[in-house]
Design an enzyme around this catalytic site. Structure first.
Site, mmCIF file in Angstrom:
data_model
loop_
_atom_site.group_PDB
_atom_site.id
_atom_site.type_symbol
_atom_site.label_atom_id
_atom_site.label_comp_id
_atom_site.label_asym_id
_atom_site.label_seq_id
_atom_site.Cartn_x
_atom_site.Cartn_y
_atom_site.Cartn_z
ATOM 1 N N GLU A 1 -1.928 -61.867 -36.044
ATOM 2 C CA GLU A 1 -2.914 -62.151 -37.092
ATOM 3 C C GLU A 1 -2.126 -62.621 -38.296
ATOM 4 O O GLU A 1 -1.417 -61.832 -38.919
ATOM 5 C CB GLU A 1 -3.683 -60.870 -37.470
ATOM 6 C CG GLU A 1 -4.422 -60.227 -36.331
ATOM 7 C CD GLU A 1 -5.702 -60.956 -35.980
ATOM 8 O OE1 GLU A 1 -6.024 -61.982 -36.622
ATOM 9 O OE2 GLU A 1 -6.368 -60.487 -35.043
ATOM 10 N N GLY B 1 0.745 -60.354 -40.486
ATOM 11 C CA GLY B 1 1.611 -60.689 -41.610
ATOM 12 C C GLY B 1 1.673 -62.191 -41.790
ATOM 13 O O GLY B 1 0.719 -62.897 -41.479
ATOM 14 N N SER B 2 2.805 -62.661 -42.279
ATOM 15 C CA SER B 2 2.906 -64.076 -42.635
ATOM 16 C C SER B 2 3.199 -64.942 -41.401
ATOM 17 O O SER B 2 3.809 -64.470 -40.443
ATOM 18 C CB SER B 2 4.029 -64.255 -43.655
ATOM 19 O OG SER B 2 5.241 -63.783 -43.096
ATOM 20 N N GLU C 1 -1.639 -70.926 -48.516
ATOM 21 C CA GLU C 1 -2.144 -69.599 -48.849
ATOM 22 C C GLU C 1 -1.447 -69.105 -50.116
ATOM 23 O O GLU C 1 -0.226 -69.000 -50.150
ATOM 24 C CB GLU C 1 -1.853 -68.665 -47.687
ATOM 25 C CG GLU C 1 -2.433 -67.299 -47.877
ATOM 26 C CD GLU C 1 -2.301 -66.476 -46.609
ATOM 27 O OE1 GLU C 1 -1.193 -66.385 -46.070
ATOM 28 O OE2 GLU C 1 -3.319 -65.920 -46.177
ATOM 29 N N CYS D 1 -5.988 -61.726 -45.869
ATOM 30 C CA CYS D 1 -5.702 -62.884 -45.010
ATOM 31 C C CYS D 1 -6.928 -63.774 -44.892
ATOM 32 O O CYS D 1 -6.816 -64.982 -44.818
ATOM 33 C CB CYS D 1 -5.254 -62.405 -43.646
ATOM 34 S SG CYS D 1 -6.369 -61.193 -42.968
ATOM 35 N N LYS E 1 5.459 -49.826 -37.157
ATOM 36 C CA LYS E 1 6.349 -50.085 -38.290
ATOM 37 C C LYS E 1 5.456 -50.587 -39.411
ATOM 38 O O LYS E 1 5.031 -51.741 -39.404
ATOM 39 C CB LYS E 1 7.382 -51.148 -37.884
ATOM 40 C CG LYS E 1 8.682 -51.138 -38.675
ATOM 41 C CD LYS E 1 8.554 -51.299 -40.154
ATOM 42 C CE LYS E 1 8.396 -52.737 -40.602
ATOM 43 N NZ LYS E 1 8.278 -52.872 -42.079
ATOM 44 N N GLU F 1 5.421 -67.183 -41.119
ATOM 45 C CA GLU F 1 6.867 -67.330 -40.939
ATOM 46 C C GLU F 1 7.436 -66.175 -40.117
ATOM 47 O O GLU F 1 8.188 -66.375 -39.166
ATOM 48 C CB GLU F 1 7.582 -67.363 -42.309
ATOM 49 C CG GLU F 1 7.209 -68.544 -43.193
ATOM 50 C CD GLU F 1 5.802 -68.432 -43.802
ATOM 51 O OE1 GLU F 1 5.302 -67.294 -43.956
ATOM 52 O OE2 GLU F 1 5.204 -69.486 -44.096
ATOM 53 N N VAL F 2 7.048 -64.963 -40.501
ATOM 54 C CA VAL F 2 7.550 -63.801 -39.745
ATOM 55 C C VAL F 2 6.914 -63.784 -38.349
ATOM 56 O O VAL F 2 7.564 -63.386 -37.382
ATOM 57 C CB VAL F 2 7.318 -62.477 -40.518
ATOM 58 C CG1 VAL F 2 7.751 -61.279 -39.684
ATOM 59 C CG2 VAL F 2 8.100 -62.498 -41.829
ATOM 60 N N GLY F 3 5.696 -64.292 -38.236
ATOM 61 C CA GLY F 3 5.058 -64.398 -36.917
ATOM 62 C C GLY F 3 5.909 -65.192 -35.934
ATOM 63 O O GLY F 3 6.009 -64.850 -34.758
HETATM 64 P P1 NAP Z 1 5.392 -60.319 -43.905
HETATM 65 O O1 NAP Z 1 6.590 -60.450 -44.748
HETATM 66 O O2 NAP Z 1 5.194 -61.186 -42.755
HETATM 67 O O3 NAP Z 1 5.374 -58.773 -43.489
HETATM 68 C C1 NAP Z 1 4.512 -58.231 -42.548
HETATM 69 C C2 NAP Z 1 5.237 -57.141 -41.789
HETATM 70 O O4 NAP Z 1 6.313 -57.708 -41.036
HETATM 71 C C3 NAP Z 1 5.872 -56.084 -42.689
HETATM 72 O O5 NAP Z 1 5.800 -54.826 -42.066
HETATM 73 C C4 NAP Z 1 7.308 -56.573 -42.770
HETATM 74 O O6 NAP Z 1 8.219 -55.581 -43.120
HETATM 75 C C5 NAP Z 1 7.525 -57.058 -41.366
HETATM 76 N N1 NAP Z 1 8.651 -57.976 -41.214
HETATM 77 C C6 NAP Z 1 9.227 -58.769 -42.156
HETATM 78 N N2 NAP Z 1 10.266 -59.457 -41.614
HETATM 79 C C7 NAP Z 1 10.344 -59.097 -40.319
HETATM 80 C C8 NAP Z 1 11.205 -59.457 -39.234
HETATM 81 N N3 NAP Z 1 12.196 -60.335 -39.401
HETATM 82 N N4 NAP Z 1 10.983 -58.893 -38.035
HETATM 83 C C9 NAP Z 1 9.991 -58.024 -37.845
HETATM 84 N N5 NAP Z 1 9.162 -57.625 -38.830
HETATM 85 C C10 NAP Z 1 9.333 -58.163 -40.055
HETATM 86 O O7 NAP Z 1 4.078 -60.490 -44.693
HETATM 87 P P2 NAP Z 1 3.777 -59.954 -46.149
HETATM 88 O O8 NAP Z 1 4.449 -60.850 -47.114
HETATM 89 O O9 NAP Z 1 4.114 -58.533 -46.210
HETATM 90 O O10 NAP Z 1 2.176 -60.101 -46.151
HETATM 91 C C11 NAP Z 1 1.503 -61.264 -46.586
HETATM 92 C C12 NAP Z 1 1.182 -62.243 -45.460
HETATM 93 O O11 NAP Z 1 0.530 -61.571 -44.380
HETATM 94 C C13 NAP Z 1 0.243 -63.326 -45.862
HETATM 95 O O12 NAP Z 1 0.663 -64.557 -45.358
HETATM 96 C C14 NAP Z 1 -1.108 -62.940 -45.226
HETATM 97 O O13 NAP Z 1 -1.969 -63.975 -44.969
HETATM 98 C C15 NAP Z 1 -0.679 -62.256 -44.002
HETATM 99 N N6 NAP Z 1 -1.691 -61.284 -43.566
HETATM 100 C C16 NAP Z 1 -2.482 -61.588 -42.497
HETATM 101 C C17 NAP Z 1 -3.473 -60.728 -42.085
HETATM 102 C C18 NAP Z 1 -4.365 -61.028 -40.918
HETATM 103 O O14 NAP Z 1 -5.077 -60.154 -40.454
HETATM 104 N N7 NAP Z 1 -4.372 -62.232 -40.391
HETATM 105 C C19 NAP Z 1 -3.650 -59.522 -42.755
HETATM 106 C C20 NAP Z 1 -2.823 -59.248 -43.830
HETATM 107 C C21 NAP Z 1 -1.855 -60.128 -44.219
HETATM 108 P P3 NAP Z 1 8.596 -55.282 -44.673
HETATM 109 O O15 NAP Z 1 7.600 -55.930 -45.547
HETATM 110 O O16 NAP Z 1 8.560 -53.808 -44.711
HETATM 111 O O17 NAP Z 1 9.973 -55.811 -44.895
#
Ligand code: NAP
Ligand code: MG
Length: 479
Positions: free
Chosen positions: A248, A226-227, A381, A282, A173, A229-231
């Site tokens: 991650e 991802g974030s 962040e 990240c 996804k 919070e979503v983690g």
């Molecule tokens: P995000 O909102 O957590 O989104 C990441 C992924 O999770 C997207 O595909 C998103 O879908 C999906 N998602 C959102 N809500 C969900 C739920 N309730 N259940 C399952 N999946 C869900 O993060 P973002 O705002 O896009 O990205 C920024 C964050 O990611 C930052 O905090 C950054 O540090 C972190 N990040 C970490 C790394 C790493 O390798 N550690 C790499 C990149 C980014 P949609 O967006 O399509 O709704």
């Protein structure tokens, strides 16, 4: 391109809902296309297709042949480098040179894991007399993958490369905000001949497709980037089914400069490690910790360099592009406004290029001086081109500061003292520590992952193959 479709069981099809989502170019704010709004029904079909593939032709394929398919995909990606570069830059807003690096990296992931597929060996263990024990490394089965928008192409390779090399069947996804390259990469994967169901792609919203994947009872592992919070949401959903997770998440990674370091080299790297992908990495080096005795002098040099930074549309190939969306732009500008209200002084600020579109999501690269240690700029962040400078007193203070956030993803240490290099590397709680350097997101071969809120599990390198497999102990009683 099959941009309004989902890819399930080797076929492109309209999502069950029949609905689509608009895609916007961050450099202009204009619509550039549409994607499928996949949801629970599509995820369920994709998981079932992956299970059939895992129990069928894909699961029975010899490791060497799996490796060849991955290597062929790597080669194919390089043949499409220009096309994929343009697509990734348009979709994410990142500068062309960075997008090109990303496409080379995704090719490299498939090359690396293609070569590794038949080199994942088990072990034997000396046991009681009359026994022989072997440890088989088996694929987990069906793996679910949820990735963010900041490096869609690289993430495609980083997460699918090891999963497929180890023999898992995958459901991906991608992020709604940027996933065109993932769609094109899936087309290329289909062309090189992966069996039906080995790779399934369901674009859509996190709360719909993402939530359906993380809560699906028939997946064996979920890999999420991802974030934080979503983690947490992903882990809770997966816990209901006892599904393990590799996570991650974010970071607030320090770049630590001691008085004895080569300042010229450090400054170039420190700036690059922050502005890469407009701070939306990240592992961005978003805190610079500077030994107090050189603080003023170092800040003068760093500010001089920082003032020259430019943000502009991806085609201009400048230091920074736009951030990904209006929401992200407002979020980053919110940090700048609150810092101003809190009287935190700006040491230097770059500019948005005069030729940039008013509709693009630009933010000027900004360096803050003397950020208080408990301020949000020092702890949270930002995910934008914002660098917080903080002085430290001595080595012990540097370690305290480095480890003093909720995160622990990576760190850079600048010093010529060998003993101090080693002490710092051991004392810092982060998944990667660079000595006299910094690699934000770099290095396919290098295990990568977090401590604390930066996540758990390791990706990249051979470590990722261990995450995507599980050990099975077989005990022979041969008498
Ligand atoms: P995000 O909102 O957590 O989104 C990441 C992924 O999770 C997207 O595909 C998103 O879908 C999906 N998602 C959102 N809500 C969900 C739920 N309730 N259940 C399952 N999946 C869900 O993060 P973002 O705002 O896009 O990205 C920024 C964050 O990611 C930052 O905090 C950054 O540090 C972190 N990040 C970490 C790394 C790493 O390798 N550690 C790499 C990149 C980014 P949609 O967006 O399509 O709704
Ligand atoms: Mg999001």
């Amino acid at each position: 391109m099959n941009s309004t479709r989902v890819f399930i069981d080797g076929h492109w099809a309209s999502p069950t809902s029949g609905e689509i989502l608009d895609m916007v170019a961050p450099s202009t704010g204009e619509k550039i296309g549409t994607i499928a709004r996949g949801a629970a029904a599509d995820i369920d079909m994709a998981v079932k297709a992956a299970r059939r593939a895992f129990e069928g032709p894909w699961g029975q394929m010899a490791a060497v042949d799996r490796g060849r398919l991955l290597s062929r995909l790597g080669q194919k990606i390089l043949e499409h480098e220009d096309e994929l570069t343009a697509l990734e830059a348009l979709d994410t807003g990142k500068a062309l040179k960075l997008a090109r690096n990303d496409i080379k990296a995704v090719a490299r992931y498939f090359e690396f894991y293609g070569g590794a597929a038949d080199k994942l060996h088990g072990e034997t263990i000396p046991f009681l007399n009359g026994y022989q024990v072997m440890i088989l490394r088996e694929p987990r089965g069906v793996t679910g993958h949820i990735i963010p928008w900041n490096y869609p192409a690289q993430m495609f390779g980083r997460t699918l490369g090891p999963a497929l090399a180890a023999g898992n069947a995958a459901v991906l996804k991608p992020a709604e905000e940027a996933c065109l390259s993932c769609i094109r990469l899936t087309e290329l994967a289909a062309e090189v001949g992966f069996p039906d169901g080995a790779i399934n792609l369901v674009p859509g919203l996190g709360e719909e497709a993402g939530a359906a994947l993380s809560s699906h009872p028939d997946i064996d592992l979920i890999s999420f980037t991802g974030s934080p919070e979503v983690g947490v949401l992903i882990q809770k959903a997966a816990a209901e089914n006892h599904v393990p997770c590799v996570l991650e998440l974010g970071g607030k990674s320090p770049q630590i400069v001691f008085a004895d370091a080569d300042h010229g080299k450090a400054i170039e790297t420190i700036v690059a490690a922050l502005v890469q992908n407009t701070g939306q990495t990240c592992s961005a080096g978003s805190r610079v910790l500077i030994e107090r005795s050189i603080y003023d002098q170092f800040m003068t040099q760093l500010s001089r360099r920082f003032k020259n930074l430019r943000a502009g549309p991806h085609q201009m190939d400048l230091d920074c592009g736009p951030v990904i969306s209006k929401v992200q732009q407002e979020r980053v500008l919110g940090f700048l406004e609150r810092a101003r209200a809190d009287n935190i002084e700006i040491a230097a600020q770059g500019e948005v290029h005069a030729g940039a579109s008013d509709g693009g999501y630009f933010v000027p690269p900004t360096l803050f001086r003397l950020v208080p240690r408990d301020h949000e700029l020092a702890r949270e962040e930002v995910f934008g081109p914002v660098l917080a400078a903080i002085p430290f007193d001595d080595e012990a203070d540097a370690i305290r500061l480095a480890n003093g956030t909720d995160f622990g993803l990576i760190a850079g240490v600048w010093t010529d003292s060998g003993a101090r290099q080693m002490r710092m590397a051991k004392a810092i709680r982060a998944g990667q520590v660079y000595i006299n350097g910094y690699g934000a997101g770099g290095g396919i071969e290098l295990p990568f992952g977090g401590f604390k809120k930066s996540g758990h599990g390791r990706e990249k390198g051979f470590e990722a193959l261990r995450e995507f497999t599980v050990a099975k102990t077989v005990v022979f009683n041969h008498g």
